[in-house]
Structures are given as structure tokens and as C-alpha cells.
Design a protein around this motif. Sequence first.
Motif, PDB file in Angstrom:
ATOM      1  N   ASN A   1     -22.771 -15.842  10.092  1.00 45.78           N
ATOM      2  CA  ASN A   1     -22.279 -14.909  11.098  1.00 45.78           C
ATOM      3  C   ASN A   1     -21.063 -15.498  11.805  1.00 45.78           C
ATOM      4  N   THR A   2     -19.991 -14.706  11.873  1.00 45.29           N
ATOM      5  CA  THR A   2     -18.771 -15.169  12.521  1.00 45.29           C
ATOM      6  C   THR A   2     -18.159 -14.051  13.355  1.00 45.29           C
ATOM      7  N   SER A   3     -17.278 -14.433  14.252  1.00 36.01           N
ATOM      8  CA  SER A   3     -16.525 -13.489  15.053  1.00 36.01           C
ATOM      9  C   SER A   3     -15.079 -13.958  15.073  1.00 36.01           C
ATOM     10  N   LYS A   4     -14.133 -13.055  14.960  1.00 36.37           N
ATOM     11  CA  LYS A   4     -12.718 -13.417  14.943  1.00 36.37           C
ATOM     12  C   LYS A   4     -12.166 -13.347  16.357  1.00 36.37           C
TER      13      LYS A   4
ATOM     14  N   ALA B   1     -21.083 -17.823  14.836  1.00 39.73           N
ATOM     15  CA  ALA B   1     -22.121 -17.295  15.718  1.00 39.73           C
ATOM     16  C   ALA B   1     -23.481 -17.790  15.225  1.00 39.73           C
TER      17      ALA B   1
ATOM     18  N   GLU C   1     -20.931  -5.506  18.835  1.00 41.75           N
ATOM     19  CA  GLU C   1     -21.121  -6.947  18.759  1.00 41.75           C
ATOM     20  C   GLU C   1     -19.942  -7.707  18.164  1.00 41.75           C
ATOM     21  N   ALA C   2     -19.163  -7.085  17.280  1.00 44.42           N
ATOM     22  CA  ALA C   2     -18.010  -7.731  16.639  1.00 44.42           C
ATOM     23  C   ALA C   2     -18.405  -9.015  15.921  1.00 44.42           C
ATOM     24  N   ILE C   3     -19.567  -8.996  15.300  1.00 45.58           N
ATOM     25  CA  ILE C   3     -20.025 -10.140  14.518  1.00 45.58           C
ATOM     26  C   ILE C   3     -20.121  -9.685  13.072  1.00 45.58           C
TER      27      ILE C   3
ATOM     28  N   TYR D   1     -11.783 -18.110  13.515  1.00 48.34           N
ATOM     29  CA  TYR D   1     -13.156 -17.640  13.419  1.00 48.34           C
ATOM     30  C   TYR D   1     -14.046 -18.544  14.255  1.00 48.34           C
TER      31      TYR D   1
ATOM     32  N   SER E   1     -27.797 -14.241  16.418  1.00 47.16           N
ATOM     33  CA  SER E   1     -26.950 -13.605  17.423  1.00 47.16           C
ATOM     34  C   SER E   1     -26.684 -12.136  17.162  1.00 47.16           C
ATOM     35  N   SER E   2     -26.915 -11.645  15.967  1.00 52.81           N
ATOM     36  CA  SER E   2     -26.635 -10.237  15.692  1.00 52.81           C
ATOM     37  C   SER E   2     -27.921  -9.486  15.404  1.00 52.81           C
TER      38      SER E   2
END
Length: 137
Positions: A119-122, A97, A110-112, A94, A101-102
Motif C-alpha cells: 500500500n502506497t500513497s503519492k 502505508a 483514502e488515496a491509497i 511515494y 491502513s486501507s
Amino acid sequence: MPRLMLSDELWSKLEKILLQHAIYNKPDLRMTVEGMLYRMRAGCPWRDLPRAFGCWNSVYKRFNAWSAAGKWLKIFKALLIDPDFEWVFIDGTYAKAHQHSSGAASDQPEAIGKSRAGNTSKIHLAVDAYGLPVAFD
């Protein structure tokens, strides 16, 4: 001067690939690319990039421009020569973010996502039997 990641032999090979993908051969091209690699390896903020790599803002702007134009993805794919698929290993992590950011008005996905940490993104990475990256998402 900071430690460089690319030997002269590796740089000569990478330079040919860069030039094939419409990246201009400016006098500071090697130090710009080394600065980008240094920042990715060290995880430092762009503003903390050592001065030996050039102005941090110039390196940052080129990195963003190349990313937006899809040049980094094309370079990555050009470096995938004859992967060994006897074994494929996949890992994920992870990436946190920024809180702002979103939610921007955009047609782009956005994939967040939200988690306890915010807020995270894998990010996923697949490597071949030699440990060389073959795909990331």
C-alpha cells in the motif's frame, strides 16, 4: 537537549501565526512544535522522540488534533507570503502505508493504492524559485 530547528526570531514569527489559528499558548508550546518538526525531519517513530520535547504521546496527540482540525494547512498557507513564481518546481514521491491502513468503512477518500511494494500513497510538492514550498497534495 536535541538540536532545535527554529531560531528565537523564527519562533517569535511562527508563534504569532499559531496563536492566530486558535492554538493555545501553553508553556510547552515551543518544545511541542519543535518535537513535531524534529519528528518530521528525522522520520523517527513517535515513541523515539527525545524526552526533551515532552511526552511523545502528548506531542503525537496534539499533532493529530491540529491535523484533523486543518490547523496545519492553515498555518502552511499563512506562511506563504509573496512566493516567487518565476520558476515553479514540482516533485513527487511515494510514501509507504501500513498494510492495515486501507479498507476501513469511511466516507473519506483514502488515496491509497496498491503497488508491488504494498500500500502506497503519492505525495506531490511544488516549490517556488527560492525553493520554498507553495503547495502540496
